[in-house]
Design an enzyme around this catalytic site. Structure first.
Site: not given
Ligand SMILES: [Zn+2]
Length: 484
Positions: A77, A79, A146
């Protein structure tokens, strides 16, 4: 690149991680980091696409002679959680994260580091860039947002990916394979309340506090007390002994946290306050013995209230509320029969608020088995119906049911033994992962999650163990070769 990272192995991974540190990418604001990934894909002449949510997939052809292998997806992910110590000046939207090397660990200066999931992303970028690795066709999936609700994974459309095997690079302990996670869903309960004047009585504040709380997924099996359930129990004990009137009941503040404190205001004749106090004390002392190992700081208080607070509930409303809180399940409801220590199904009675004419109660349920999650929610709904309450049950997120017979798990265990001299510890977690959502969109996807050793993610103490990053990357490279 930050000089601290120069010279760390593997070089290409740390080079990308250094760049990631320089690009702001807090949850919801990860576009610039996505642009960096796309820039890399363009530079390497690889196909890429970005969906409406901002998720990106980059495709890389197999290395020579390996194009008949099934496509493998590497996923992470984009972010990060942006947290800092209160004495640190840092603008996450503009300033780079400053890395420091301390006793073999990389950490940031007073802020989160973003090694969750920055190291996973850097590993994917290093594989993407390399011209010398052996692998079948690859897809690199970079998801957005996420950390605040798995929204990127939630919005992926079927057809976005071709691969049938996925390695999620977002685990936090080298030597461990995660092969399952819990699905979760909340229930919002509304209990209509009537209030009725009580005549001249004393008003008292009853509090329970000092409980350890914790994450309702990760910590649910540790035997910690739920302050809301416990307060309801004290009131039920008091009701057995003397009449009183309940005006306020409140506690908990997050759906995914075990409530640590709760309080109530009750009305009773001043002449009986001493008697009430001794009933409550006796009950609390017994409860404290039940929790003596876990809840060492559990405390309670009972004192005359200065508030002029709301009118008390009508006796029937009071009975429904206390009864409902007692009947709602809390804690572990089932353990996984094969994976030691894995909670399969649980419920957390998370938040209670009283409004003038209704009580709002939030429950958060989890299970790695979809039908078991459904069963808990049905159970809650029926309890609500019996108490005269309404249960609103919005759609939750799906779990990832462990498959101990997964072919990729078998193959990767062999690689693990070859690289580290021992098999990986295989486990699952009782919390949500992106794999649950991705597995639901792509039925039959064989998935596994692993990563380097990261401690205290989501806090300014976050740090990643340098040596584990080398081991993680070596393993990843060997795994890709074995699957090709
Ligand atoms: Zn993570």
């Amino acid at each position: 690149m930050s000089e601290v990272l120069a010279g760390l192995k593997p070089e290409s991974l740390w080079k990308h991680f250094g760049r990631i540190l320089e690009i702001p990418h807090c949850s919801g604001r990860e576009k610039a980091l996505g642009d960096y990934v796309i820039g890399e894909a363009k530079r390497l002449n690889l196909d890429w696409k970005r969906d409406e949510a901002g998720n990106i997939v980059v495709s890389k052809p197999a290395s020579p002679g390996r194009d008949r292998a099934e496509t493998v997806i590497l996923q992470g992910h984009l972010d990060m959680v942006c947290e800092k110590n209160s004495d640190v000046q840092h603008d996450f939207g503009k300033q780079p994260i400053i890395a420091e090397l301390k006793n073999g660990w990389v950490q940031a200066r007073g802020t989160t580091l973003g090694s969750d999931n920055g190291i996973g992303l850097a590993a994917a970028l290093a594989v993407m860039e390399s011209g010398s690795l052996v692998h079948g066709p690859l897809e690199f999936l970079f998801t957005v947002d996420e950390e605040t609700g798995l929204t990127g994974a939630r919005k992926i459309q079927p057809g976005f990916l071709k691969g049938t095997r996925m390695m999620n690079l977002d685990s936090e302990e080298l030597g461990t394979f995660t092969i399952g996670c819990a699905g979760g869903a909340d229930t919002e309960i509304t209990l209509p309340l009537r209030r009725q004047p009580a005549g001249k009585q004393g008003r008292y504040l009853l509090k329970v506090l000092g409980f350890r709380g914790g994450h309702s997924g990760i910590d649910i099996h540790l035997g910690r007390a739920n302050a809301l359930k416990l307060l309801a129990r004290l009131l039920a004990e008091l009701e057995e002994n003397m009449p009183f009137r309940l005006a306020v009941f409140e506690g908990g503040n997050k759906h995914n946290a075990i409530p640590r404190e709760a309080w109530a205001e009750i009305l009773l004749p001043e002449s009986r306050a001493g008697e009430a106090e001794s009933v409550l004390k006796e009950s609390f002392d017994k409860i404290k013995v039940e929790y003596q190992v876990v809840e060492k700081d559990a405390a309670w208080s009972f004192a005359k209230s200065k508030s002029r607070g709301p009118q008390p509930l009508a006796p029937s409303s009071q009975r429904s509320l206390i009864g409902l809180l007692l009947a709602l399940p809390h804690g572990v409801l089932a353990m996984h029969p094969e994976i030691a220590g894995l909670v399969e199904t649980s419920n957390n009675v998370a938040i209670v608020r009283l409004k003038p004419a209704r009580a709002q109660i939030t429950c958060s349920s989890r299970s790695s088995i979809a039908s078991a999650l459904r069963a808990v929610r049905l159970n809650i709904k029926v309890i609500c119906r019996m108490a005269g309450a309404k249960a609103h049950q919005p759609e939750g997120y799906p779990g990832w049911m462990p498959d101990l017979n997964s072919p990729m798990l078998k193959a990767l265990q062999d690689v693990h033994v070859r690289v580290f001299g021992k098999p990986a510890v295989v486990g699952a977690i009782h919390a949500g992962l992106e794999c649950g959502l991705i597995g639901e969109k792509f039925p039959g996807m064989d998935m596994i999650s692993f990563g380097p050793t990261i401690q205290h993610p989501h806090s300014p103490e976050e740090r990643v163990y340098v040596e584990s990053v080398d081991g993680f990357f070596t393993f990843l490279v060997q795994a890709l070769s074995a699957l090709s």
